[in-house]
Write a protein that holds these residues in place. Structure first.
Motif, mmCIF file in Angstrom:
data_model
loop_
_atom_site.group_PDB
_atom_site.id
_atom_site.type_symbol
_atom_site.label_atom_id
_atom_site.label_comp_id
_atom_site.label_asym_id
_atom_site.label_seq_id
_atom_site.Cartn_x
_atom_site.Cartn_y
_atom_site.Cartn_z
ATOM 1 N N GLY A 27 0.298 -1.886 -0.370
ATOM 2 C CA GLY A 27 0.027 -0.404 0.101
ATOM 3 C C GLY A 27 1.200 1.617 -0.213
ATOM 4 N N LEU A 28 2.015 1.412 1.229
ATOM 5 C CA LEU A 28 3.123 2.550 0.990
ATOM 6 C C LEU A 28 3.367 2.801 -0.142
ATOM 7 N N MET A 29 3.650 1.238 -1.475
ATOM 8 C CA MET A 29 4.730 1.931 -2.433
ATOM 9 C C MET A 29 3.687 2.143 -3.273
ATOM 10 N N ALA A 30 1.864 2.073 -3.419
ATOM 11 C CA ALA A 30 1.260 2.496 -4.662
ATOM 12 C C ALA A 30 0.930 3.994 -4.552
ATOM 13 N N PHE A 31 1.103 4.481 -3.032
ATOM 14 C CA PHE A 31 0.916 5.167 -2.539
ATOM 15 C C PHE A 31 2.507 6.665 -2.521
ATOM 16 N N VAL A 32 3.068 6.343 -2.295
ATOM 17 C CA VAL A 32 4.098 7.082 -2.934
ATOM 18 C C VAL A 32 4.346 6.535 -4.394
ATOM 19 N N GLY A 33 4.644 5.661 -4.451
ATOM 20 C CA GLY A 33 4.419 6.030 -6.519
ATOM 21 C C GLY A 33 3.532 7.252 -6.885
ATOM 22 N N ARG A 34 3.145 7.645 -6.092
ATOM 23 C CA ARG A 34 1.944 8.489 -7.301
ATOM 24 C C ARG A 34 2.724 10.465 -6.870
ATOM 25 N N ILE A 35 3.492 10.356 -5.583
ATOM 26 C CA ILE A 35 4.557 10.815 -6.045
ATOM 27 C C ILE A 35 5.715 11.341 -6.942
ATOM 28 N N VAL A 36 5.842 9.891 -6.418
ATOM 29 C CA VAL A 36 7.794 9.327 -6.910
ATOM 30 C C VAL A 36 7.822 8.233 -8.195
ATOM 31 N N THR A 37 7.937 8.929 -9.236
ATOM 32 C CA THR A 37 7.793 8.612 -10.429
ATOM 33 C C THR A 37 8.709 6.780 -10.521
ATOM 34 N N ARG A 38 10.275 7.351 -10.063
ATOM 35 C CA ARG A 38 10.628 6.588 -10.476
ATOM 36 C C ARG A 38 10.691 5.091 -9.675
ATOM 37 N N GLN A 39 10.253 3.811 -9.360
ATOM 38 C CA GLN A 39 10.594 2.520 -9.255
ATOM 39 C C GLN A 39 11.598 3.203 -8.043
ATOM 40 N N GLU A 40 12.488 2.860 -8.452
ATOM 41 C CA GLU A 40 13.672 2.469 -7.654
ATOM 42 C C GLU A 40 13.732 3.819 -5.929
ATOM 43 N N ASP A 41 13.238 5.166 -6.477
ATOM 44 C CA ASP A 41 12.664 6.059 -5.531
ATOM 45 C C ASP A 41 11.643 5.897 -4.216
ATOM 46 N N ALA A 42 11.094 4.868 -5.139
ATOM 47 C CA ALA A 42 9.497 4.962 -4.690
ATOM 48 C C ALA A 42 9.932 3.743 -3.326
ATOM 49 N N GLU A 43 11.083 2.325 -4.208
ATOM 50 C CA GLU A 43 10.963 1.176 -3.176
ATOM 51 C C GLU A 43 12.251 2.443 -1.490
ATOM 52 N N ASP A 44 12.877 3.153 -2.216
ATOM 53 C CA ASP A 44 13.713 3.956 -1.204
ATOM 54 C C ASP A 44 12.578 4.654 -0.041
ATOM 55 N N ASP A 115 -4.511 11.746 -16.509
ATOM 56 C CA ASP A 115 -3.736 11.076 -15.681
ATOM 57 C C ASP A 115 -2.419 12.190 -15.553
ATOM 58 N N GLU A 116 -2.187 11.944 -16.802
ATOM 59 C CA GLU A 116 -1.083 13.293 -18.206
ATOM 60 C C GLU A 116 -1.338 14.734 -16.492
ATOM 61 N N ALA A 117 -2.680 14.726 -17.270
ATOM 62 C CA ALA A 117 -2.792 16.541 -15.816
ATOM 63 C C ALA A 117 -2.613 16.201 -15.214
ATOM 64 N N ILE A 118 -2.749 15.315 -14.228
ATOM 65 C CA ILE A 118 -2.549 15.399 -12.985
ATOM 66 C C ILE A 118 -1.001 15.697 -12.637
ATOM 67 N N ARG A 119 -0.099 14.776 -13.990
ATOM 68 C CA ARG A 119 1.439 14.537 -13.031
ATOM 69 C C ARG A 119 1.911 16.108 -14.029
ATOM 70 N N ARG A 120 1.356 17.095 -14.731
ATOM 71 C CA ARG A 120 1.779 18.022 -14.648
ATOM 72 C C ARG A 120 1.537 19.132 -12.694
ATOM 73 N N LEU A 121 1.265 18.853 -12.297
ATOM 74 C CA LEU A 121 0.256 19.288 -11.523
ATOM 75 C C LEU A 121 2.104 19.483 -9.726
ATOM 76 N N ARG A 122 1.908 20.259 -9.049
ATOM 77 C CA ARG A 122 3.102 20.046 -7.911
ATOM 78 C C ARG A 122 2.612 18.425 -7.564
ATOM 79 N N PRO A 123 3.715 18.226 -7.002
ATOM 80 C CA PRO A 123 3.169 16.320 -6.129
ATOM 81 C C PRO A 123 1.985 16.914 -4.740
ATOM 82 N N GLU A 124 2.606 17.803 -4.490
ATOM 83 C CA GLU A 124 1.076 18.261 -3.115
ATOM 84 C C GLU A 124 -0.399 18.193 -3.383
#
Length: 177
Positions: A27-44, A115-124
């Motif tokens: 669940g945390l991976m899915a949650f974090v993956g919405r902000i952090v786009t790279r898999q390795e960063d999300a895992e970290d 989805d693409e439009a949302i990705r252009r917004l600030r992470p917050e």
């Protein structure tokens, strides 16, 4: 005997950490993956979240939030730290641009376009949308996740932010058509 006790304590810590990872890791991976786009960063970020949660376990107050919500709060802040370190530039719009823009999204918008439009917004802003609309968290809970002390007052501010974000999405979606 002292060494044996230390070994048992380490095993208990390892088991508790493994349980946290098993129960909340996906669940945390899915949650974090919405902000952090790279898999390795999300895992970290998820790993750092679980480590911080363990280190700060005495600060957890079950009267304020569930363990899951508390973990997501830590993960949210860790994910934002990661994105900020990457110096990614996101779309910013001034109030004057949003003045006469409808809140409702245009008709016939595909999931991919949204989805693409949302990705252009600030992470917050991305996270606020996901937490409230997609994960269906009440705004008071979102306010807690974002770190607000006064969740009632912050929920009102979040309502206003959502209004502004919907207008930003409208502009993004209509300009790209």
């Amino acid at each position: 005997m002292k060494q044996s006790n230390e070994m048992m304590t380490r095993q208990a810590v390892d088991e508790a950490f493994a349980q946290l990872t098993t129960r909340y890791g996906e669940g945390l991976m899915a949650f974090v993956g919405r902000i952090v786009t790279r898999q390795e960063d999300a895992e970290d970020v998820v790993q750092e979240t679980l480590v911080k949660a363990y280190e700060c376990r005495r600060q957890y107050d079950p009267a304020r939030a569930s363990l899951k919500t508390w973990l997501y709060r830590i993960a949210y802040h860790e994910a934002l730290r990661t994105v900020r370190r990457q110096n990614v530039t996101f779309l910013e719009m001034g109030d004057e641009l949003l003045e006469n823009v409808p809140e409702e999204l245009p008709d016939n918008v595909s999931v991919e376009q949204l989805d693409e439009a949302i990705r252009r917004l600030r992470p917050e802003d991305q996270m606020l949308l996901h937490l409230h609309y997609f994960d269906e968290h009440p705004l008071r809970e979102v306010a807690y996740l974002l770190g607000a002390a006064d969740t009632e007052r912050e929920a009102g501010r979040l309502r206003t932010r959502l209004h502004r974000i919907r207008k930003q999405l409208y502009i993004i979606l209509t300009r790209e058509r």
